[in-house]
Design an enzyme around this catalytic site. Structure first.
Site, PDB file in Angstrom:
ATOM      1  N   TYR A 174     -21.585   6.490  25.795  1.00 14.64           N
ATOM      2  CA  TYR A 174     -22.762   6.614  26.675  1.00 14.64           C
ATOM      3  C   TYR A 174     -22.680   7.929  27.462  1.00 14.64           C
ATOM      4  O   TYR A 174     -23.655   8.672  27.564  1.00 14.64           O
ATOM      5  CB  TYR A 174     -22.805   5.408  27.614  1.00 14.64           C
ATOM      6  CG  TYR A 174     -23.811   5.519  28.741  1.00 14.64           C
ATOM      7  CD1 TYR A 174     -25.168   5.378  28.492  1.00 14.64           C
ATOM      8  CD2 TYR A 174     -23.394   5.766  30.054  1.00 14.64           C
ATOM      9  CE1 TYR A 174     -26.102   5.474  29.527  1.00 14.64           C
ATOM     10  CE2 TYR A 174     -24.311   5.871  31.088  1.00 14.64           C
ATOM     11  CZ  TYR A 174     -25.666   5.717  30.821  1.00 14.64           C
ATOM     12  OH  TYR A 174     -26.580   5.818  31.846  1.00 14.64           O
ATOM     13  N   SER A 213     -27.208  10.803  34.329  1.00 14.19           N
ATOM     14  CA  SER A 213     -26.348   9.850  35.042  1.00 14.19           C
ATOM     15  C   SER A 213     -25.182  10.639  35.632  1.00 14.19           C
ATOM     16  O   SER A 213     -24.872  11.738  35.148  1.00 14.19           O
ATOM     17  CB  SER A 213     -25.811   8.828  34.035  1.00 14.19           C
ATOM     18  OG  SER A 213     -24.790   8.045  34.609  1.00 14.19           O
TER      19      SER A 213
HETATM   20  N1  LIG Z   1     -28.520   1.394  36.149  1.00 15.69           N
HETATM   21  C1  LIG Z   1     -27.631   2.354  36.343  1.00 15.69           C
HETATM   22  O1  LIG Z   1     -26.584   2.158  36.974  1.00 15.69           O
HETATM   23  C2  LIG Z   1     -27.910   3.757  35.817  1.00 15.69           C
HETATM   24  C3  LIG Z   1     -27.140   4.813  36.325  1.00 15.69           C
HETATM   25  C4  LIG Z   1     -27.379   6.092  35.861  1.00 15.69           C
HETATM   26  C5  LIG Z   1     -28.347   6.318  34.894  1.00 15.69           C
HETATM   27  N2  LIG Z   1     -29.074   5.276  34.405  1.00 15.69           N
HETATM   28  C6  LIG Z   1     -30.101   5.577  33.392  1.00 15.69           C
HETATM   29  O2  LIG Z   1     -31.350   5.184  33.890  1.00 15.69           O
HETATM   30  C7  LIG Z   1     -32.234   4.946  32.796  1.00 15.69           C
HETATM   31  C8  LIG Z   1     -32.970   3.632  33.032  1.00 15.69           C
HETATM   32  O3  LIG Z   1     -32.028   2.560  32.951  1.00 15.69           O
HETATM   33  P1  LIG Z   1     -32.063   1.293  33.922  1.00 15.69           P
HETATM   34  O4  LIG Z   1     -30.848   1.353  34.755  1.00 15.69           O
HETATM   35  O5  LIG Z   1     -33.374   1.169  34.578  1.00 15.69           O
HETATM   36  O6  LIG Z   1     -31.802   0.122  32.847  1.00 15.69           O
HETATM   37  P2  LIG Z   1     -32.771  -1.003  32.266  1.00 15.69           P
HETATM   38  O7  LIG Z   1     -33.309  -1.844  33.362  1.00 15.69           O
HETATM   39  O8  LIG Z   1     -31.973  -1.663  31.189  1.00 15.69           O
HETATM   40  O9  LIG Z   1     -33.972  -0.157  31.623  1.00 15.69           O
HETATM   41  C9  LIG Z   1     -33.843   0.526  30.391  1.00 15.69           C
HETATM   42  C10 LIG Z   1     -35.227   0.796  29.845  1.00 15.69           C
HETATM   43  O10 LIG Z   1     -35.102   1.512  28.599  1.00 15.69           O
HETATM   44  C11 LIG Z   1     -35.954   0.898  27.638  1.00 15.69           C
HETATM   45  N3  LIG Z   1     -35.458   1.063  26.274  1.00 15.69           N
HETATM   46  C12 LIG Z   1     -34.215   0.789  25.806  1.00 15.69           C
HETATM   47  N4  LIG Z   1     -34.185   0.969  24.474  1.00 15.69           N
HETATM   48  C13 LIG Z   1     -35.436   1.367  24.091  1.00 15.69           C
HETATM   49  C14 LIG Z   1     -36.041   1.675  22.838  1.00 15.69           C
HETATM   50  N5  LIG Z   1     -35.377   1.610  21.671  1.00 15.69           N
HETATM   51  N6  LIG Z   1     -37.347   2.030  22.831  1.00 15.69           N
HETATM   52  C15 LIG Z   1     -38.068   2.080  23.983  1.00 15.69           C
HETATM   53  N7  LIG Z   1     -37.545   1.790  25.193  1.00 15.69           N
HETATM   54  C16 LIG Z   1     -36.247   1.431  25.241  1.00 15.69           C
HETATM   55  C17 LIG Z   1     -35.963  -0.580  28.037  1.00 15.69           C
HETATM   56  O11 LIG Z   1     -37.144  -1.219  27.579  1.00 15.69           O
HETATM   57  P3  LIG Z   1     -37.268  -2.295  26.385  1.00 15.69           P
HETATM   58  O12 LIG Z   1     -35.981  -3.057  26.327  1.00 15.69           O
HETATM   59  O13 LIG Z   1     -38.454  -3.119  26.778  1.00 15.69           O
HETATM   60  O14 LIG Z   1     -37.528  -1.467  25.174  1.00 15.69           O
HETATM   61  C18 LIG Z   1     -36.006  -0.477  29.567  1.00 15.69           C
HETATM   62  O15 LIG Z   1     -37.323  -0.346  30.006  1.00 15.69           O
HETATM   63  C19 LIG Z   1     -31.371   4.969  31.547  1.00 15.69           C
HETATM   64  O16 LIG Z   1     -31.520   6.212  30.897  1.00 15.69           O
HETATM   65  C20 LIG Z   1     -29.962   4.822  32.085  1.00 15.69           C
HETATM   66  O17 LIG Z   1     -29.012   5.416  31.230  1.00 15.69           O
HETATM   67  C21 LIG Z   1     -28.880   4.005  34.845  1.00 15.69           C
END
Ligand SMILES: NC(=O)c1ccc[n+]([C@@H]2O[C@H](COP(=O)([O-])OP(=O)(O)OC[C@H]3O[C@@H](n4cnc5c(N)ncnc54)[C@H](OP(=O)(O)O)[C@@H]3O)[C@@H](O)[C@H]2O)c1
Length: 271
Positions: free
Chosen positions: A152, A139
């Site tokens: 985080y 990130s």
């Molecule tokens: N959105 C942003 O602004 C942003 C910015 C920079 C980086 N990121 C990074 O991008 C990545 C994806 O996030 P996103 O933005 O797409 O958010 P999201 O829609 O909340 O997706 C997060 C994913 O992680 C999975 N997850 C969470 N806890 C888990 C566990 N204990 N076991 C297995 N799977 C788990 C969730 O699936 P389940 O709940 O079904 O388990 C979900 O599929 C993350 O690493 C986040 O830190 C996001």
């Protein structure tokens, strides 16, 4: 891309789901994992209906045994993992003082420890194949720590550091390592981080998750060390390193304002 196999963690929503769709459209075979089995099955069916190949394997990445079983099942079904996309992760909006300990442990387990463990589990297979690509989703918060996402950010700083060393370790073996750092993306991240149905900290102009999926696909075609999406965050990362005092002032003010806004949305003392 045709026929290559990718394991995508966090494929039940957001960046992971968009990446799975995008890579499947390029002809890759995709393994989808996360905890929500219904979502994984629906996505796998959608991909298969469009002529793609997808396997849904639910796993809670908090658990060592789930991580082991996941990789074992993939290897038994489709052979060694060729591409690992370590995307699963979550955040929490709160001060360090107030963040519950189990949330801190869970964040470190899913965001970094599970990533390291999955790398350990897939590496023997990649070494046998003589090739592989590991893409770790960090990130912009992995370069600039902004309250109330301090814990985080610490997990994402670890992802950036781990990826740098891993890249240097694996380079002689023909295994690529890329760390991709998105700015704000419109996903369920903020709902999870705030515990609210609507993310009170949503940043206007957040990217569509498909933008990250496209950047991942490009990195698979032409391996890169580090990617920041959108690139306009690169000067901010540089300023944070060169003039930390200036960023301290702005980030501290912004963090306090964000917390007040969050309290209000939660119906707490800021309301
Ligand atoms: N959105 C942003 O602004 C942003 C910015 C920079 C980086 N990121 C990074 O991008 C990545 C994806 O996030 P996103 O933005 O797409 O958010 P999201 O829609 O909340 O997706 C997060 C994913 O992680 C999975 N997850 C969470 N806890 C888990 C566990 N204990 N076991 C297995 N799977 C788990 C969730 O699936 P389940 O709940 O079904 O388990 C979900 O599929 C993350 O690493 C986040 O830190 C996001």
């Amino acid at each position: 891309m045709e026929g290559r196999m990718a394991l995508i963690t966090g494929a039940s929503s957001g960046i992971g789901a968009a990446t799975a769709r995008w890579l499947a459209r390029q002809g890759m075979r995709v393994v989808l994992t996360a905890r929500r089995q219904d979502r994984l099955e629906a996505l796998a069916q959608e991909i298969r209906a469009q002529g793609g190949a997808a396997l849904a394997i639910p796993a809670d990445l908090n658990h060592f045994s789930d991580r082991e079983a996941l990789v074992r099942r993939i290897e038994d079904t489709w052979g060694p993992v060729e591409v690992l996309i370590n995307n699963a992760g979550f955040g929490y909006y709160g001060t360090v003082e107030e963040t519950p300990w189990e949330v801190i442990e869970g964040m470190f387990t899913v965001n970094i420890l599970a990533m390291i463990h999955l790398v350990q589990l897939v590496l023997p297979g990649m070494r046998r194949l003589g090739r592989g690509h590991i893409i770790n989703v960090a990130s912009v918060a992995g370069y600039i720590s902004t309250p109330p996402l301090t814990v985080y950010s610490a997990t994402k700083f670890a992802v950036v550091g781990f990826s740098e060393g891993l890249r240097r370790e694996l380079e002689p073996h023909g295994i690529h390592v890329t760390v991709i750092s998105p700015g704000p993306v419109r996903t369920e991240f903020g709902q999870v981080a705030s515990g609210l149905a609507v993310d009170p900290g949503e940043v206007p102009g957040g990217l569509d998750p498909e933008a990250i999926a496209r950047a991942i696909a490009r990195a698979l075609r032409r391996p890169r060390r580090e990617i920041v999406v959108p690139a306009l965050y690169l000067p901010a990362i540089w300023i944070n390193r060169a003039l930390p005092g200036l960023v301290d002032w702005g980030a501290a003010r912004q963090g306090r304002a964000w917390l007040r806004h969050l309290e209000k949305a939660r119906g707490g003392k800021g309301a």
